[in-house]
Design a protein around this motif. Structure first.
Motif, PDB file in Angstrom:
ATOM      1  N   ASN A 119       0.856  -1.203   0.000  1.00  0.00           N
ATOM      2  CA  ASN A 119       0.000   0.000   0.000  1.00  0.00           C
ATOM      3  C   ASN A 119       0.886   1.246   0.000  1.00  0.00           C
ATOM      4  N   GLY A 120       0.260   2.390  -0.218  1.00  0.00           N
ATOM      5  CA  GLY A 120       1.019   3.629  -0.339  1.00  0.00           C
ATOM      6  C   GLY A 120       1.566   4.115   0.994  1.00  0.00           C
ATOM      7  N   THR A 121       0.824   3.880   2.058  1.00  0.00           N
ATOM      8  CA  THR A 121       1.252   4.369   3.376  1.00  0.00           C
ATOM      9  C   THR A 121       2.575   3.720   3.781  1.00  0.00           C
ATOM     10  N   LEU A 122       2.644   2.397   3.655  1.00  0.00           N
ATOM     11  CA  LEU A 122       3.892   1.716   4.015  1.00  0.00           C
ATOM     12  C   LEU A 122       5.015   2.088   3.054  1.00  0.00           C
ATOM     13  N   THR A 137      -4.085  17.374   3.246  1.00  0.00           N
ATOM     14  CA  THR A 137      -3.801  16.077   2.639  1.00  0.00           C
ATOM     15  C   THR A 137      -4.510  14.994   3.435  1.00  0.00           C
ATOM     16  N   PHE A 138      -4.387  13.770   2.970  1.00  0.00           N
ATOM     17  CA  PHE A 138      -4.923  12.619   3.706  1.00  0.00           C
ATOM     18  C   PHE A 138      -3.979  12.341   4.887  1.00  0.00           C
ATOM     19  N   VAL A 139      -4.552  11.830   5.976  1.00  0.00           N
ATOM     20  CA  VAL A 139      -3.764  11.655   7.205  1.00  0.00           C
ATOM     21  C   VAL A 139      -2.500  10.819   7.010  1.00  0.00           C
ATOM     22  N   TYR A 159       7.975  13.721  -2.684  1.00  0.00           N
ATOM     23  CA  TYR A 159       6.595  13.984  -3.102  1.00  0.00           C
ATOM     24  C   TYR A 159       5.687  12.834  -2.699  1.00  0.00           C
ATOM     25  N   ASP A 160       4.594  13.183  -2.033  1.00  0.00           N
ATOM     26  CA  ASP A 160       3.495  12.240  -1.878  1.00  0.00           C
ATOM     27  C   ASP A 160       2.677  12.404  -3.162  1.00  0.00           C
ATOM     28  N   ALA A 161       2.882  11.441  -4.069  1.00  0.00           N
ATOM     29  CA  ALA A 161       2.219  11.497  -5.375  1.00  0.00           C
ATOM     30  C   ALA A 161       1.074  10.484  -5.408  1.00  0.00           C
ATOM     31  N   ALA A 162       0.482  10.252  -4.216  1.00  0.00           N
ATOM     32  CA  ALA A 162      -0.591   9.255  -4.103  1.00  0.00           C
ATOM     33  C   ALA A 162      -1.681   9.466  -5.161  1.00  0.00           C
ATOM     34  N   HIS A 163      -1.943  10.744  -5.514  1.00  0.00           N
ATOM     35  CA  HIS A 163      -3.031  11.060  -6.449  1.00  0.00           C
ATOM     36  C   HIS A 163      -2.547  11.247  -7.871  1.00  0.00           C
ATOM     37  N   ALA A 164      -1.247  11.091  -8.112  1.00  0.00           N
ATOM     38  CA  ALA A 164      -0.705  11.662  -9.354  1.00  0.00           C
ATOM     39  C   ALA A 164      -0.275  10.635 -10.400  1.00  0.00           C
ATOM     40  N   PHE A 191       3.470   6.704  -4.856  1.00  0.00           N
ATOM     41  CA  PHE A 191       2.174   6.614  -5.550  1.00  0.00           C
ATOM     42  C   PHE A 191       1.318   5.579  -4.828  1.00  0.00           C
ATOM     43  N   SER A 192       0.046   5.904  -4.668  1.00  0.00           N
ATOM     44  CA  SER A 192      -0.891   4.940  -4.076  1.00  0.00           C
ATOM     45  C   SER A 192      -1.669   4.258  -5.193  1.00  0.00           C
ATOM     46  N   PHE A 193      -1.785   2.941  -5.072  1.00  0.00           N
ATOM     47  CA  PHE A 193      -2.600   2.175  -6.028  1.00  0.00           C
ATOM     48  C   PHE A 193      -3.839   1.634  -5.313  1.00  0.00           C
ATOM     49  N   HIS A 194      -4.392   2.437  -4.402  1.00  0.00           N
ATOM     50  CA  HIS A 194      -5.584   2.000  -3.667  1.00  0.00           C
ATOM     51  C   HIS A 194      -6.805   2.014  -4.587  1.00  0.00           C
ATOM     52  N   ALA A 195      -7.770   1.150  -4.261  1.00  0.00           N
ATOM     53  CA  ALA A 195      -8.970   0.997  -5.094  1.00  0.00           C
ATOM     54  C   ALA A 195      -9.695   2.315  -5.377  1.00  0.00           C
ATOM     55  N   THR A 196      -9.552   3.298  -4.504  1.00  0.00           N
ATOM     56  CA  THR A 196     -10.260   4.570  -4.721  1.00  0.00           C
ATOM     57  C   THR A 196      -9.488   5.509  -5.653  1.00  0.00           C
ATOM     58  N   LYS A 197      -8.296   5.099  -6.075  1.00  0.00           N
ATOM     59  CA  LYS A 197      -7.500   5.961  -6.955  1.00  0.00           C
ATOM     60  C   LYS A 197      -7.863   5.705  -8.418  1.00  0.00           C
ATOM     61  N   LEU A 198      -7.551   6.663  -9.264  1.00  0.00           N
ATOM     62  CA  LEU A 198      -7.919   6.489 -10.677  1.00  0.00           C
ATOM     63  C   LEU A 198      -7.238   5.260 -11.264  1.00  0.00           C
ATOM     64  N   CYS A 226     -20.746  12.470  -2.078  1.00  0.00           N
ATOM     65  CA  CYS A 226     -19.451  13.106  -2.341  1.00  0.00           C
ATOM     66  C   CYS A 226     -18.556  12.891  -1.131  1.00  0.00           C
ATOM     67  N   ARG A 227     -17.363  13.432  -1.174  1.00  0.00           N
ATOM     68  CA  ARG A 227     -16.499  13.461   0.011  1.00  0.00           C
ATOM     69  C   ARG A 227     -15.985  14.883   0.168  1.00  0.00           C
ATOM     70  N   ARG A 228     -15.536  15.191   1.393  1.00  0.00           N
ATOM     71  CA  ARG A 228     -14.962  16.517   1.634  1.00  0.00           C
ATOM     72  C   ARG A 228     -13.454  16.365   1.799  1.00  0.00           C
ATOM     73  N   TYR A 229     -12.813  15.851   0.754  1.00  0.00           N
ATOM     74  CA  TYR A 229     -11.343  15.722   0.819  1.00  0.00           C
ATOM     75  C   TYR A 229     -10.737  17.116   0.732  1.00  0.00           C
ATOM     76  N   PHE A 230      -9.984  17.696   1.721  1.00  0.00           N
ATOM     77  CA  PHE A 230      -9.536  17.020   2.908  1.00  0.00           C
ATOM     78  C   PHE A 230      -9.976  17.831   4.122  1.00  0.00           C
TER      79      PHE A 230
HETATM   80  N1  T4K Z   1      -1.269  10.089   0.718  1.00  0.00           N
HETATM   81  C1  T4K Z   1      -2.390  10.626   0.203  1.00  0.00           C
HETATM   82  C2  T4K Z   1      -2.367  12.042  -0.248  1.00  0.00           C
HETATM   83  C3  T4K Z   1      -3.547   9.843   0.084  1.00  0.00           C
HETATM   84  O1  T4K Z   1      -4.675  10.401  -0.418  1.00  0.00           O
HETATM   85  C4  T4K Z   1      -3.517   8.499   0.501  1.00  0.00           C
HETATM   86  C5  T4K Z   1      -4.715   7.685   0.414  1.00  0.00           C
HETATM   87  C6  T4K Z   1      -2.311   7.981   1.007  1.00  0.00           C
HETATM   88  C7  T4K Z   1      -1.214   8.819   1.105  1.00  0.00           C
HETATM   89  C8  T4K Z   1      -2.191   6.561   1.451  1.00  0.00           C
HETATM   90  O2  T4K Z   1      -2.272   5.638   0.375  1.00  0.00           O
HETATM   91  P1  T4K Z   1      -2.826   4.137   0.661  1.00  0.00           P
HETATM   92  O3  T4K Z   1      -2.099   3.596   1.857  1.00  0.00           O
HETATM   93  O4  T4K Z   1      -4.316   4.237   0.868  1.00  0.00           O
HETATM   94  O5  T4K Z   1      -2.448   3.400  -0.604  1.00  0.00           O
HETATM   95  C9  T4K Z   1      -9.702   6.774   0.697  1.00  0.00           C
HETATM   96  C10 T4K Z   1      -8.620   5.730   0.518  1.00  0.00           C
HETATM   97  O6  T4K Z   1      -8.739   4.649   1.423  1.00  0.00           O
HETATM   98  C11 T4K Z   1      -7.238   6.277   0.590  1.00  0.00           C
HETATM   99  O7  T4K Z   1      -6.425   5.368  -0.130  1.00  0.00           O
HETATM  100  C12 T4K Z   1      -7.116   7.629  -0.051  1.00  0.00           C
HETATM  101  N2  T4K Z   1      -5.817   8.227   0.108  1.00  0.00           N
HETATM  102  C13 T4K Z   1      -8.140   8.583   0.511  1.00  0.00           C
HETATM  103  C14 T4K Z   1      -8.074   9.941  -0.129  1.00  0.00           C
HETATM  104  O8  T4K Z   1      -9.423   8.045   0.233  1.00  0.00           O
HETATM  105  P2  T4K Z   1     -11.767   6.920   2.240  1.00  0.00           P
HETATM  106  O9  T4K Z   1     -11.898   6.697   3.697  1.00  0.00           O
HETATM  107  O10 T4K Z   1     -12.312   8.161   1.682  1.00  0.00           O
HETATM  108  O11 T4K Z   1     -12.322   5.683   1.380  1.00  0.00           O
HETATM  109  P3  T4K Z   1     -13.767   5.076   1.329  1.00  0.00           P
HETATM  110  O12 T4K Z   1     -13.685   3.656   1.723  1.00  0.00           O
HETATM  111  O13 T4K Z   1     -14.738   5.937   2.046  1.00  0.00           O
HETATM  112  O14 T4K Z   1     -14.064   5.114  -0.237  1.00  0.00           O
HETATM  113  C15 T4K Z   1     -14.540   6.263  -0.901  1.00  0.00           C
HETATM  114  C16 T4K Z   1     -15.634   5.825  -1.858  1.00  0.00           C
HETATM  115  O15 T4K Z   1     -15.098   4.977  -2.851  1.00  0.00           O
HETATM  116  C17 T4K Z   1     -16.748   5.030  -1.207  1.00  0.00           C
HETATM  117  O16 T4K Z   1     -17.744   5.913  -0.806  1.00  0.00           O
HETATM  118  C18 T4K Z   1     -17.219   4.101  -2.301  1.00  0.00           C
HETATM  119  C19 T4K Z   1     -16.042   3.958  -3.230  1.00  0.00           C
HETATM  120  N3  T4K Z   1     -15.371   2.663  -3.131  1.00  0.00           N
HETATM  121  C20 T4K Z   1     -14.441   2.439  -2.156  1.00  0.00           C
HETATM  122  C21 T4K Z   1     -13.806   1.237  -2.081  1.00  0.00           C
HETATM  123  C22 T4K Z   1     -12.754   0.997  -1.003  1.00  0.00           C
HETATM  124  C23 T4K Z   1     -15.693   1.670  -4.024  1.00  0.00           C
HETATM  125  O17 T4K Z   1     -16.574   1.866  -4.893  1.00  0.00           O
HETATM  126  N4  T4K Z   1     -15.047   0.482  -3.961  1.00  0.00           N
HETATM  127  C24 T4K Z   1     -14.093   0.219  -3.031  1.00  0.00           C
HETATM  128  O18 T4K Z   1     -13.504  -0.875  -3.018  1.00  0.00           O
HETATM  129  O19 T4K Z   1     -10.192   6.820   1.986  1.00  0.00           O
END
Ligand code: T4K
Length: 397
Positions: A85-88, A109-111, A180-185, A204-211, A337-341
């Motif tokens: 994951n991106g955090t680690l 930013t995200f926590v 750079y925290d390029a999690a979104h980039a 870079f983060s490859f979390h499911a919520t990323k593009l 929606c979300r209120r990032y951040f």
């Molecule tokens: N640095 C920055 C600047 C970041 O933004 C992040 C992560 C990191 C570091 C850390 O990277 P990672 O360790 O995560 O790789 C989300 C993500 O969990 C997080 O990865 C992300 N930033 C942050 C901005 O957003 P939440 O709490 O808003 O996610 P969640 O579960 O509420 O999801 C948002 C919406 O996405 C849901 O309402 C529905 C949809 N969704 C979500 C998931 C997980 C889906 O449709 N399918 C899914 O599997 O944090």
């Protein structure tokens, strides 16, 4: 409670004129701020077959290695390392580069950005962001440098590139590491090359919520090839070989399923970026007609954007209600929606006592006024129109 609304200024696509009294129903199913792009199911199952046959599931398996090569081609650099994951990834990046003391960073930013510093016992020093793209304000960074500063940790928030040249210049003059925290980039290019090429280290983060995603996942890219070995040790308990542990590492390895997803989604990047661009432009056009909503200005020349997020700043006086009211009202139409951040990091209990250099006026304004609207590759043109109609209805109600 959900409701239908009547919009006096709803845009009719067919006639391209404003029509009177258009009724807009809530969405039947929830529309979330994002939705992960998934490759065709059969394509993924086919890929799983090799993993099943080999019974190799993790620990630098063949799919992770293949994925690494494809990413190297895509980014134009071999200096990369994959994580679960991106955090680690960020935590290990900071640790592997030996960053200590104070690091100047953003509260908007995200926590996880700041958490990564804390896990390394580094003191964050928060400074303000600039008003257009919400990235670190270089002038504020320079004012905050002290003899204890070792690095700058800037965030390409929403995929907006930071002021790369100005930050690089400050880093050079004060001998600081530029991270750079390029999690979104992911997918962003500047002057023809991936944003991964800028700074000493990018995460870079490859979390499911990323593009772009690999279910969960993260990546470090870096200028100095020498760090590759250190990062590889740190993500695998510090093992050099079966009998030697050279540093106290952790377990942060990407597994084969993640790599398979990442590899397949990578193949769809051009179509995803194209779709997101269309959606982004459609919002820009539609929202321009609604007083009290501001989107960021077009990105500077030389930037190829990834349309990762859609931040819209709400001016309470002009819009007729605050961001939070709009955010709640949209839920009645099944739009989440979300209120990032928000809240700002400095307002979380665990960071209230952390150093702040100067005021955080712009970051506070952003945290209080931005709502991030739904954007994902499969969001249809009609749906974007309907979301904009709903926003207009809420405003006019
Ligand atoms: N640095 C920055 C600047 C970041 O933004 C992040 C992560 C990191 C570091 C850390 O990277 P990672 O360790 O995560 O790789 C989300 C993500 O969990 C997080 O990865 C992300 N930033 C942050 C901005 O957003 P939440 O709490 O808003 O996610 P969640 O579960 O509420 O999801 C948002 C919406 O996405 C849901 O309402 C529905 C949809 N969704 C979500 C998931 C997980 C889906 O449709 N399918 C899914 O599997 O944090």
């Amino acid at each position: 409670m959900t409701r239908a609304g009547v919009c006096e200024s709803a845009f009719s696509q067919e006639t391209c004129v404003y029509s009177d009294q258009v009724v807009v129903e809530p969405f039947e199913k929830p529309v979330y701020v994002t939705q992960p792009f998934l490759p065709p199911f059969e394509e993924f199952c086919e890929g799983l077959r090799d993993i099943w046959d080999s019974k190799w599931l993790t620990n630098n398996g063949p799919v992770v290695q293949r994925f690494t090569r494809k990413l190297a081609d895509y980014l134009g650099t071999n200096n990369l390392c994959l994580f679960n994951n991106g955090t680690l990834a960020l935590q290990i990046g900071l640790q592997g580069m030996g960053i200590t003391g104070e690091v100047i960073t953003t509260p908007f930013t995200f926590v996880a950005t700041t958490h990564a510093l804390y896990w390394n016992k580094i003191r964050p020093v928060f400074v303000d962001v600039e008003p257009d793209y919400y990235t670190l304000d270089p002038a504020k960074v320079e004012e905050a440098v002290t003899p204890w500063t070792t690095a700058i940790l800037a965030v390409h928030v929403y995929g907006h590139p930071c002021r790369l040249n100005e930050l690089a210049d400050i880093a050079r003059r004060y001998n600081l590491t530029l991270i750079y925290d390029a999690a979104h980039a992911f997918g962003v290019k500047v002057n023809g090359k991936s944003i991964a090429h800028y700074g000493d280290l990018s995460m870079f983060s490859f979390h499911a919520t990323k593009l772009y995603h690999s279910i969960e996942g993260g990546m470090l890219t870096f200028g100095d090839r020498g760090f590759k070995q250190v990062f590889d040790y740190l993500k695998n308990f510090g093992f050099k070989n079966e009998v030697e542990v050279v540093m106290p590492g952790t377990n942060a390895k990407m597994n084969e399923m993640q790599a398979l997803m990442g590899e397949q989604v990578l193949g769809h990047m051009p179509e995803m970026l194209g779709a997101r661009r269309g959606i982004y432009e459609q919002y820009r056009q539609r929202l321009a007609d609604i007083p009290g909503i501001k989107m960021p200005p077009p990105l500077p020349d030389g930037v190829e954007y990834n349309y990762a997020y859609l931040p819209a700043e709400i001016d309470e006086a002009e819009f007729g209600m605050g961001r939070d009211q709009l955010y709640e009202a949209l839920k009645e139409y099944n739009v989440f929606c979300r209120r990032y951040f928000y809240p700002l990091l400095t307002d979380y209990a665990c960071y209230r006592s952390v150093s702040v250099n100067g005021s955080l006026t712009t970051a506070r304004r952003a945290a209080a006024h931005i709502v991030t609207l739904p954007i994902f590759a499969e969001l249809g043109e009609d749906e974007v129109d309907r979301i904009c109609d709903i926003i207009a209805i809420i405003r006019d109600a």
